[in-house]
Design a protein around this motif. Structure first.
Motif, PDB file in Angstrom:
ATOM      1  N   ASN A 190     -25.021 -50.118   9.641  1.00  0.00           N
ATOM      2  CA  ASN A 190     -25.648 -49.134   8.745  1.00  0.00           C
ATOM      3  C   ASN A 190     -24.656 -48.414   7.836  1.00  0.00           C
ATOM      4  O   ASN A 190     -25.041 -47.532   7.061  1.00  0.00           O
ATOM      5  N   LEU A 191     -23.380 -48.750   7.951  1.00  0.00           N
ATOM      6  CA  LEU A 191     -22.376 -48.086   7.118  1.00  0.00           C
ATOM      7  C   LEU A 191     -22.439 -48.581   5.679  1.00  0.00           C
ATOM      8  O   LEU A 191     -22.934 -49.693   5.407  1.00  0.00           O
ATOM      9  N   CYS A 192     -21.936 -47.781   4.759  1.00  0.00           N
ATOM     10  CA  CYS A 192     -21.897 -48.189   3.349  1.00  0.00           C
ATOM     11  C   CYS A 192     -20.962 -49.392   3.191  1.00  0.00           C
ATOM     12  O   CYS A 192     -20.156 -49.703   4.083  1.00  0.00           O
ATOM     13  N   GLU A 193     -21.054 -50.042   2.048  1.00  0.00           N
ATOM     14  CA  GLU A 193     -20.284 -51.272   1.812  1.00  0.00           C
ATOM     15  C   GLU A 193     -18.774 -51.034   1.952  1.00  0.00           C
ATOM     16  O   GLU A 193     -18.064 -51.833   2.568  1.00  0.00           O
ATOM     17  N   ASP A 194     -18.298 -49.912   1.373  1.00  0.00           N
ATOM     18  CA  ASP A 194     -16.862 -49.626   1.457  1.00  0.00           C
ATOM     19  C   ASP A 194     -16.423 -49.416   2.899  1.00  0.00           C
ATOM     20  O   ASP A 194     -15.350 -49.878   3.315  1.00  0.00           O
ATOM     21  N   CYS A 195     -17.224 -48.684   3.668  1.00  0.00           N
ATOM     22  CA  CYS A 195     -16.858 -48.416   5.062  1.00  0.00           C
ATOM     23  C   CYS A 195     -16.865 -49.693   5.904  1.00  0.00           C
ATOM     24  O   CYS A 195     -16.037 -49.854   6.797  1.00  0.00           O
ATOM     25  N   GLN A 196     -17.795 -50.599   5.618  1.00  0.00           N
ATOM     26  CA  GLN A 196     -17.825 -51.870   6.350  1.00  0.00           C
ATOM     27  C   GLN A 196     -16.547 -52.671   6.088  1.00  0.00           C
ATOM     28  O   GLN A 196     -16.004 -53.305   6.982  1.00  0.00           O
ATOM     29  N   CYS A 209     -15.288 -40.591   4.156  1.00  0.00           N
ATOM     30  CA  CYS A 209     -16.324 -41.223   3.337  1.00  0.00           C
ATOM     31  C   CYS A 209     -17.308 -40.174   2.830  1.00  0.00           C
ATOM     32  O   CYS A 209     -17.737 -39.285   3.571  1.00  0.00           O
ATOM     33  N   ILE A 211     -20.288 -40.886   1.699  1.00  0.00           N
ATOM     34  CA  ILE A 211     -21.671 -41.333   1.923  1.00  0.00           C
ATOM     35  C   ILE A 211     -22.075 -41.133   3.384  1.00  0.00           C
ATOM     36  O   ILE A 211     -23.083 -40.487   3.685  1.00  0.00           O
ATOM     37  N   ASP A 212     -21.273 -41.671   4.288  1.00  0.00           N
ATOM     38  CA  ASP A 212     -21.599 -41.577   5.727  1.00  0.00           C
ATOM     39  C   ASP A 212     -20.987 -40.311   6.335  1.00  0.00           C
ATOM     40  O   ASP A 212     -20.275 -40.365   7.356  1.00  0.00           O
TER      41      ASP A 212
END
Length: 422
Positions: A190-196, A209, A211-212
């Motif tokens: 469920n993490l944002c693309e950058d965090c993944q 981050c 977003i998260d």
């Protein structure tokens, strides 16, 4: 309309806006020199490897934001995205360590990053930075933070806060990264693309981050995983800041975006700037000089963004004084007056008086309006009659007061009247 437009993410600086730049830059130079820093100027272009190695291969700067190109010999060059790596390269290449330690340097100049332009963020942006080489003593960290605090106060800014953290030694960070990875594993889908992406490449960046935020807010704190060396360093830093009466908050979420940081990390946030709230940031980088081929040299530094500081000044409605670059405007009417004005402009400039000689065919009224638009302090008015009588008229452009002066005394009178403006 011109067919040519400025490049997206850049800006033209002129008119009243330039007064803010003078105010910030001059105030910064005064503050830095007061603390014993000397200016260093490095090239805008550097080898790409300097930043990929120094800043970190997995950072956003290297992966997504650098302006990199091949030159005519096939070498990979980069427009500098930050200042520290360049200063470290100069420190090593020029054997500045031989000048003794510690060494203190500051720089002012443009940096380049390919980011989405928005308020407070440009693709060409200007930074003021300071670096201290050759000491691992936490008093150096405290002095830099104290410098920033005093500098922002000197600008009359009030709505800012200083946040500090320790990200420990490499050994303590490796231990923390394992704990962090365990924490984030259940949230990964469920993490944002950058965090993944960062989960495998730069796990500590997940903490800041935008977003998260909720997941990050419950993440384990690095302060619970510091080794004794890092704990002792951080405790001393806090003690020194208390002695210097610098207000600060401890924020375990400050990790900074560059790989070279260790132990101390800090930021200055302005509370009116929204997402682009960080107006200065820095920390300790004890391994970077060695990583780039130099001797083992502890170091600490910071950088601050001029555009964001100016935005903060405007948010707090702080007016800056208009900087007049013209001491005297020479206005004239008539052929003899023109010739005499040319001679007088040469004399004034020889005496280090900033002089603007009328270069147009305007009448006297138009010339004085022009002098006013240029924010000249004084004007000298001369017609053919004044030439015959060997006098000039000196006018204070702020008050409108006019004085007849003997031509032979004009330099002395001008110098005396200019003192009234300081």
């Amino acid at each position: 309309m011109s067919n040519y437009k400025r490049i997206k993410g850049t800006k033209d600086i002129f008119g009243d806006e330039i007064n803010y730049w003078y105010y910030v830059e001059n105030s910064a130079k005064n503050a830095l020199e007061k603390y014993g820093f000397k200016e260093i100027r490095t090239p805008i272009i550097e080898s790409e490897e300097l930043f990929s190695r120094g800043v970190g291969q997995e950072t956003d700067i290297v992966q997504k934001e650098m302006y990199t190109f091949e030159d005519k010999k096939g070498r990979l060059l980069t427009l500098r995205p930050e200042g520290t790596a360049s200063v470290v390269r100069a420190y090593i290449e020029n054997s500045l360590i031989n000048l003794g330690s510690p060494q203190k340097f500051f720089y002012i100049g443009p940096m380049f990053r390919y980011e989405k332009p928005q308020s407070g963020r440009y693709r060409e942006f200007y930074q003021i930075g300071a670096e201290i080489f050759g000491t691992d003593y936490p008093l150096a960290d405290a002095e830099l933070i104290h410098l920033l605090h005093e500098f922002f106060r000197s600008l009359k800014l009030t709505n800012f806060k200083i946040k500090i953290n320790s990200i420990g030694t490499q050994k303590s960070r490796e231990k923390y990264k394992k704990v962090l990875k365990e924490y984030y594993t259940p949230f990964l889908p469920n993490l944002c693309e950058d965090c993944q992406r960062r989960y495998n490449t730069n796990i500590m960046r997940l903490i800041d981050c935008k977003i998260d935020k909720e997941i990050a807010s419950n993440a384990p704190s690095i302060l619970d995983y510091l080794d004794n060396e890092s704990k002792e360093h951080f405790e001393k830093l806090k003690k020194y800041l208390d002695i210097l009466e610098v207000p600060y908050e401890i924020d375990p979420k400050i990790v900074r975006g560059l790989d070279y940081y260790s132990k101390t990390a800090f930021e200055v946030e302005h509370l009116d700037l929204g997402e682009q709230a960080v107006i200065a940031g820095g920390g300790r980088y004890d391994d970077l000089v060695e990583q780039l081929g130099g001797p083992k040299t502890p170091a600490v530094g910071f950088a601050m963004g001029i555009e964001r500081i100016i935005e903060a000044l405007k948010k707090e409605h702080i007016e800056v004084k208009k900087v007049s670059q013209i001491d005297v405007y020479i206005a004239y009417q008539g052929e003899q007056a023109e010739l005499e004005s040319i001679k007088l402009s040469k004399e004034l400039r020889k005496n280090d008086i900033k002089t603007y000689l009328n270069l147009s065919k305007r009448n006297l009224g138009g010339q004085l309006k022009h002098a006013d638009r240029l924010n000249a302090k004084l004007s000298i008015i001369m017609g053919d009659e004044e030439v015959v009588n060997d006098v000039v008229t000196v006018r204070n452009m702020e008050t409108g007061e006019q004085t007849k002066v003997q031509r032979s005394w004009v330099i002395e009178v001008i110098l005396e009247k200019l003192q009234e403006f300081y």
